[in-house]
Scaffold this active site. Structure first.
Site, PDB file in Angstrom:
ATOM      1  N   ASP A 238       2.794  13.993  13.292  1.00  0.00           N
ATOM      2  CA  ASP A 238       3.140  13.649  11.953  1.00  0.00           C
ATOM      3  C   ASP A 238       1.677  13.923  11.175  1.00  0.00           C
ATOM      4  O   ASP A 238       1.638  13.029  10.209  1.00  0.00           O
ATOM      5  CB  ASP A 238       3.733  12.438  11.805  1.00  0.00           C
ATOM      6  CG  ASP A 238       4.545  12.471  10.306  1.00  0.00           C
ATOM      7  OD1 ASP A 238       4.571  13.486   9.407  1.00  0.00           O
ATOM      8  OD2 ASP A 238       4.847  11.287   9.923  1.00  0.00           O
TER       9      ASP A 238
ATOM     10  N   GLY B  19       9.021   2.285   7.455  1.00  0.00           N
ATOM     11  CA  GLY B  19       8.419   0.888   7.300  1.00  0.00           C
ATOM     12  C   GLY B  19       7.823   0.928   6.007  1.00  0.00           C
ATOM     13  O   GLY B  19       7.388   2.027   5.513  1.00  0.00           O
TER      14      GLY B  19
ATOM     15  N   GLU C 131      -6.044  -2.297  11.595  1.00  0.00           N
ATOM     16  CA  GLU C 131      -7.163  -2.134  11.075  1.00  0.00           C
ATOM     17  C   GLU C 131      -7.031  -1.469   9.834  1.00  0.00           C
ATOM     18  O   GLU C 131      -6.410  -0.559   9.643  1.00  0.00           O
ATOM     19  CB  GLU C 131      -8.198  -1.398  11.878  1.00  0.00           C
ATOM     20  CG  GLU C 131      -9.519  -0.943  11.138  1.00  0.00           C
ATOM     21  CD  GLU C 131     -10.467  -0.054  12.402  1.00  0.00           C
ATOM     22  OE1 GLU C 131     -11.604   0.255  11.687  1.00  0.00           O
ATOM     23  OE2 GLU C 131      -9.979   0.502  12.987  1.00  0.00           O
TER      24      GLU C 131
ATOM     25  N   LYS D   5       2.068  -3.674   8.861  1.00  0.00           N
ATOM     26  CA  LYS D   5       3.308  -2.810   8.702  1.00  0.00           C
ATOM     27  C   LYS D   5       4.345  -3.345   9.036  1.00  0.00           C
ATOM     28  O   LYS D   5       4.478  -4.032  10.143  1.00  0.00           O
ATOM     29  CB  LYS D   5       2.867  -1.791   9.673  1.00  0.00           C
ATOM     30  CG  LYS D   5       3.972  -0.320   9.446  1.00  0.00           C
ATOM     31  CD  LYS D   5       3.467   0.659  10.340  1.00  0.00           C
ATOM     32  CE  LYS D   5       4.514   2.092  10.181  1.00  0.00           C
ATOM     33  NZ  LYS D   5       3.886   3.132  11.048  1.00  0.00           N
TER      34      LYS D   5
ATOM     35  N   VAL E  60       4.000  -0.844   4.300  1.00  0.00           N
ATOM     36  CA  VAL E  60       2.782  -1.240   4.690  1.00  0.00           C
ATOM     37  C   VAL E  60       2.180  -1.888   3.561  1.00  0.00           C
ATOM     38  O   VAL E  60       2.144  -1.555   2.289  1.00  0.00           O
ATOM     39  CB  VAL E  60       1.864  -0.110   5.035  1.00  0.00           C
ATOM     40  CG1 VAL E  60       0.253  -0.501   5.493  1.00  0.00           C
ATOM     41  CG2 VAL E  60       2.207   0.877   6.018  1.00  0.00           C
TER      42      VAL E  60
ATOM     43  N   GLY F 114       7.139   4.317   3.771  1.00  0.00           N
ATOM     44  CA  GLY F 114       7.636   5.712   4.352  1.00  0.00           C
ATOM     45  C   GLY F 114       9.026   5.473   4.915  1.00  0.00           C
ATOM     46  O   GLY F 114       9.612   4.596   4.811  1.00  0.00           O
ATOM     47  N   GLY F 115       9.371   6.520   5.946  1.00  0.00           N
ATOM     48  CA  GLY F 115      10.729   6.580   6.625  1.00  0.00           C
ATOM     49  C   GLY F 115      10.713   5.226   7.585  1.00  0.00           C
ATOM     50  O   GLY F 115      12.057   5.042   8.067  1.00  0.00           O
TER      51      GLY F 115
ATOM     52  N   ASP G 139      -6.526   8.021   1.306  1.00  0.00           N
ATOM     53  CA  ASP G 139      -5.867   9.151   1.967  1.00  0.00           C
ATOM     54  C   ASP G 139      -6.276  10.549   1.541  1.00  0.00           C
ATOM     55  O   ASP G 139      -6.972  10.542   0.451  1.00  0.00           O
ATOM     56  CB  ASP G 139      -4.230   9.222   1.857  1.00  0.00           C
ATOM     57  CG  ASP G 139      -3.729   9.485   0.454  1.00  0.00           C
ATOM     58  OD1 ASP G 139      -4.203  10.137  -0.307  1.00  0.00           O
ATOM     59  OD2 ASP G 139      -2.778   8.632   0.231  1.00  0.00           O
TER      60      ASP G 139
ATOM     61  N   LEU H  89       0.842  -1.216  -0.118  1.00  0.00           N
ATOM     62  CA  LEU H  89      -0.070  -0.038  -0.087  1.00  0.00           C
ATOM     63  C   LEU H  89       0.697   1.320   0.026  1.00  0.00           C
ATOM     64  O   LEU H  89       0.371   2.252  -0.447  1.00  0.00           O
ATOM     65  CB  LEU H  89      -0.928  -0.032   1.255  1.00  0.00           C
ATOM     66  CG  LEU H  89      -2.145  -1.055   1.158  1.00  0.00           C
ATOM     67  CD1 LEU H  89      -2.680  -0.877   2.721  1.00  0.00           C
ATOM     68  CD2 LEU H  89      -2.909  -0.915   0.016  1.00  0.00           C
TER      69      LEU H  89
END
Length: 312
Positions: free
Chosen positions: A284, A160, A237, A177, A162, A157-158, A244, A154
């Site tokens: 964040d 890890g 979940e 994740k 997902v 990021g910094g 997004d 999906l």
């Protein structure tokens, strides 16, 4: 002269002579020494006691039988009391220790009741991931593979990557994740003093304070987590359907109408304020970490990625 006398006798004279004859016969009967007045029979209950030796023997036998019955009853009663009171050694030890024997009997009865299944309390559900340090890496890896299926990626990021996935038992959609241990920048000490990823600690705190909050709270819920030695796996979940905030704006002409913008902003402020009340600072908040559920006419905000969050 005889005829005159017979003629002169009247019926009344005959009656008087008959009465005299009856009286004379009664007097003779009373004076006779041979005849005696019959004795009236008395009831057994009126007699003072046994009148013969046979009655005496019967009375003695009856008493012996009664004594034997009484002795038998006493023996049965004593046996029952011994059975209820238990072992004599246990009774003496309980008396020596100052405990009441009746309390011991009550406890024994309660123990029997529990053993037979009466008043048995329902078994408590086993909480998963309470202390992953007690399980080996191999066991945790087997548990993860037995419960979940991992699919396409999906995002990354910094902290890890997902992946989409689902739970095998009910095909519930999840986000898996993967966080390498060298990218766990923020850690916090747990109750035992062991260092733990702050993201895991915050997600556990949110799950503990709002149990059963899957699909209800603004922050997505942590379902399970696994420590595989070189990496952490968080099973979260995954709201479906959802995108997004960046994609949501692009799908709506890159500029949101005021009515939709007001709804999204109000939910976002409420969510951040709720986190603040729980002493959690996300640190964040951005378009990629704000999911918008699109399954209804009114958009709904969900917050993800607590990798840089902290306690305040």
């Amino acid at each position: 002269m005889k005829e005159e006398t017979r003629k002169m006798t009247t019926p009344g004279d005959k009656r008087d002579s008959g009465d005299q004859d009856c009286k004379s016969r009664t007097a003779k009967r009373k004076a006779s020494p041979e005849k005696t007045t019959p004795i009236k029979r008395r009831r057994v209950a009126d007699q003072a006691g046994p009148s013969t030796s046979a009655d005496v023997v019967k009375g003695v036998k009856r008493k012996v039988v009664q004594d034997e019955e009484g002795t038998t009853k006493k023996a049965k009663r004593a046996k029952l009391l011994d059975h209820m009171s238990g072992d004599k050694e246990q009774a003496s030890s309980s008396l020596d220790s100052g405990k009441d024997l009746n309390n011991k009997q009550v406890c024994a009865k309660n123990g029997k009741r529990k053993a037979t299944g009466d008043n048995r309390e329902p078994p408590k559900k086993k909480k998963r991931n309470v202390d992953q340090g007690k399980k080996s890496v191999a066991d945790q890896k087997r548990e993860f593979q037995a419960r979940y299926v991992e699919e396409h990626q999906l995002g990354e990021g910094g902290c890890g990557a997902v992946f989409a996935g689902y739970r095998i038992e009910d095909r519930f959609p999840v986000a898996i994740k993967h966080i390498p241990k060298n990218k766990v920048y923020c850690k916090v000490a747990d109750e035992s003093g062991k260092k733990l990823s702050v993201e895991v600690a915050i997600m556990l705190k949110l799950a503990g304070e709002a149990e059963g909050s899957v699909g209800i709270s603004a922050p997505v819920s942590l379902l399970e987590w696994f420590d595989l030695g070189k990496e952490l796996i968080l099973v979260l979940e995954r709201p479906v359907p959802a995108v997004d905030l960046q994609k949501y704006k692009a799908e709506n002409g890159r500029t949101l109408p005021e009515d939709k913008a007001k709804v999204i902003l109000k939910q976002l402020v409420d969510a951040v304020k709720e986190l603040e009340d729980k002493h959690i600072f996300h640190r964040d908040i951005k378009g990629e970490n704000i999911l918008i559920e699109t399954g209804s006419d009114v958009p709904r905000v969900r917050i993800i990625d607590f990798g840089l969050s902290c306690f305040v």
